[in-house]
Design a protein around this motif. Structure first.
Motif, PDB file in Angstrom:
ATOM      1  N   VAL A  89      34.321 131.452  66.569  1.00 16.30           N
ATOM      2  CA  VAL A  89      34.398 130.307  67.448  1.00 16.30           C
ATOM      3  C   VAL A  89      35.749 130.241  68.042  1.00 16.30           C
ATOM      4  N   THR A  90      36.166 129.909  68.857  1.00 15.54           N
ATOM      5  CA  THR A  90      37.413 129.883  69.576  1.00 15.54           C
ATOM      6  C   THR A  90      38.015 128.467  70.208  1.00 15.54           C
ATOM      7  N   ASP A  91      37.356 127.307  70.071  1.00 19.90           N
ATOM      8  CA  ASP A  91      37.574 126.086  70.405  1.00 19.90           C
ATOM      9  C   ASP A  91      38.683 125.438  70.068  1.00 19.90           C
ATOM     10  N   CYS A  92      39.390 125.797  68.624  1.00 23.84           N
ATOM     11  CA  CYS A  92      40.367 124.921  68.194  1.00 23.84           C
ATOM     12  C   CYS A  92      41.638 125.614  68.670  1.00 23.84           C
ATOM     13  N   ARG A  93      42.708 124.530  68.874  1.00 21.39           N
ATOM     14  CA  ARG A  93      43.959 124.954  69.398  1.00 21.39           C
ATOM     15  C   ARG A  93      44.687 126.006  68.200  1.00 21.39           C
ATOM     16  N   ASP A  94      44.330 125.520  67.006  1.00 19.96           N
ATOM     17  CA  ASP A  94      44.856 126.465  65.676  1.00 19.96           C
ATOM     18  C   ASP A  94      43.959 127.414  65.544  1.00 19.96           C
ATOM     19  N   LYS A  95      44.087 128.938  65.794  1.00 23.28           N
ATOM     20  CA  LYS A  95      43.072 129.710  65.661  1.00 23.28           C
ATOM     21  C   LYS A  95      42.695 129.969  64.300  1.00 23.28           C
ATOM     22  N   ASP A  96      43.605 129.365  63.192  1.00 19.74           N
ATOM     23  CA  ASP A  96      43.269 129.607  61.941  1.00 19.74           C
ATOM     24  C   ASP A  96      41.983 128.574  61.393  1.00 19.74           C
ATOM     25  N   ASP A  97      41.934 127.574  62.232  1.00 24.25           N
ATOM     26  CA  ASP A  97      40.633 126.466  61.949  1.00 24.25           C
ATOM     27  C   ASP A  97      39.465 126.903  62.447  1.00 24.25           C
ATOM     28  N   ASN A  98      39.415 127.977  63.416  1.00 23.17           N
ATOM     29  CA  ASN A  98      38.176 128.086  63.889  1.00 23.17           C
ATOM     30  C   ASN A  98      37.085 128.502  63.071  1.00 23.17           C
ATOM     31  N   LYS A  99      37.568 129.308  61.782  1.00 27.98           N
ATOM     32  CA  LYS A  99      36.497 129.519  60.776  1.00 27.98           C
ATOM     33  C   LYS A  99      35.770 128.292  60.282  1.00 27.98           C
ATOM     34  N   PHE A 100      36.389 127.203  60.049  1.00 30.40           N
ATOM     35  CA  PHE A 100      35.630 125.851  59.726  1.00 30.40           C
ATOM     36  C   PHE A 100      34.604 125.261  60.637  1.00 30.40           C
ATOM     37  N   LEU A 101      34.997 125.747  61.813  1.00 28.98           N
ATOM     38  CA  LEU A 101      33.971 125.248  62.986  1.00 28.98           C
ATOM     39  C   LEU A 101      32.926 126.369  63.023  1.00 28.98           C
ATOM     40  N   ALA A 102      33.108 127.595  62.891  1.00 33.85           N
ATOM     41  CA  ALA A 102      32.043 128.475  62.864  1.00 33.85           C
ATOM     42  C   ALA A 102      31.081 128.285  61.670  1.00 33.85           C
ATOM     43  N   LEU A 103      31.685 128.091  60.537  1.00 30.20           N
ATOM     44  CA  LEU A 103      30.954 127.605  59.462  1.00 30.20           C
ATOM     45  C   LEU A 103      30.066 126.436  59.395  1.00 30.20           C
ATOM     46  N   ALA A 104      30.757 125.411  59.862  1.00 28.91           N
ATOM     47  CA  ALA A 104      30.027 124.072  60.259  1.00 28.91           C
ATOM     48  C   ALA A 104      28.990 124.401  61.173  1.00 28.91           C
ATOM     49  N   LEU A 105      28.838 125.243  62.270  1.00 31.79           N
ATOM     50  CA  LEU A 105      27.877 125.480  63.470  1.00 31.79           C
ATOM     51  C   LEU A 105      26.873 126.450  62.574  1.00 31.79           C
ATOM     52  N   SER A 106      27.134 127.198  61.730  1.00 30.82           N
ATOM     53  CA  SER A 106      26.277 128.265  61.281  1.00 30.82           C
ATOM     54  C   SER A 106      25.334 127.784  60.208  1.00 30.82           C
ATOM     55  N   VAL A 107      25.629 126.434  59.582  1.00 31.83           N
ATOM     56  CA  VAL A 107      24.725 126.086  58.638  1.00 31.83           C
ATOM     57  C   VAL A 107      24.344 124.701  59.049  1.00 31.83           C
ATOM     58  N   ASP A 108      24.707 124.428  60.270  1.00 35.43           N
ATOM     59  CA  ASP A 108      24.097 123.042  60.979  1.00 35.43           C
ATOM     60  C   ASP A 108      24.885 121.674  60.355  1.00 35.43           C
ATOM     61  N   ALA A 109      26.032 121.686  59.915  1.00 36.66           N
ATOM     62  CA  ALA A 109      26.760 120.929  59.117  1.00 36.66           C
ATOM     63  C   ALA A 109      26.645 119.515  59.922  1.00 36.66           C
TER      64      ALA A 109
END
Length: 158
Positions: A89-109
């Motif tokens: 995911v590349t939606d966060c202005r801090d690229k290091d935080d994109n991993k949390f967005l990708a994880l959330a999307l992948s588990v339907d959080a």
């Protein structure tokens, strides 16, 4: 009434705050979520947590992470489920935080708990609520950070 557990992600900031500040908003949410909701982490989020906890500035909090830091990590891994997104995911202005967005999307959080303004500004993110303490400068200010958070308030956010 059998309510399905919500899928919850804690970012590094919120998880560390939960451990080192026992009366904080992240701490109450984490304690509730450990027993009532379904927590997730990925190898990338766990690696970041390990890296940050090992920073010298957290040495004074070693006792709060248990007898040793490894015990804290093992406990967290027992309470949460590992899931590794197969996409980025590349939606966060801090690229290091994109991993949390990708994880959330992948588990339907349904929820990401964060203390990071780069994530909080995205709330809601693709129907995922991003929860954090409201700051005094927020138009919807609630005094959460200076007083213990009643458990009733934690129940209301879930």
């Amino acid at each position: 009434m059998n309510q399905e557990k919500k899928r919850v992600i804690f970012d590094t900031n919120a998880l560390i705050s939960a451990v080192i500040k026992p009366d904080s908003f992240p701490s109450f949410v984490f304690e509730y979520a450990k027993t009532h909701e379904h927590l997730f982490y990925s190898s990338a989020t766990l690696a970041e947590l390990r890296r940050v906890v090992d920073l010298p500035k957290f040495e004074t909090y070693r006792r709060r992470f248990g007898d040793n830091r490894e015990g804290f990590f093992l406990g967290y891994q027992e309470q949460a489920t590992e899931a590794n997104p197969a996409f980025t995911v590349t939606d966060c202005r801090d690229k290091d935080d994109n991993k949390f967005l990708a994880l959330a999307l992948s588990v339907d959080a349904e929820i990401i708990v964060s203390g990071d303004s780069d994530l909080l500004v995205l709330n809601p993110y693709q129907n995922i609520r991003i929860l954090g303490e409201l700051k005094q400068t927020s138009p919807t200010f609630h005094r959460i950070s200076r007083t213990p958070v009643p458990r009733k308030r934690v129940l209301l956010i879930f």
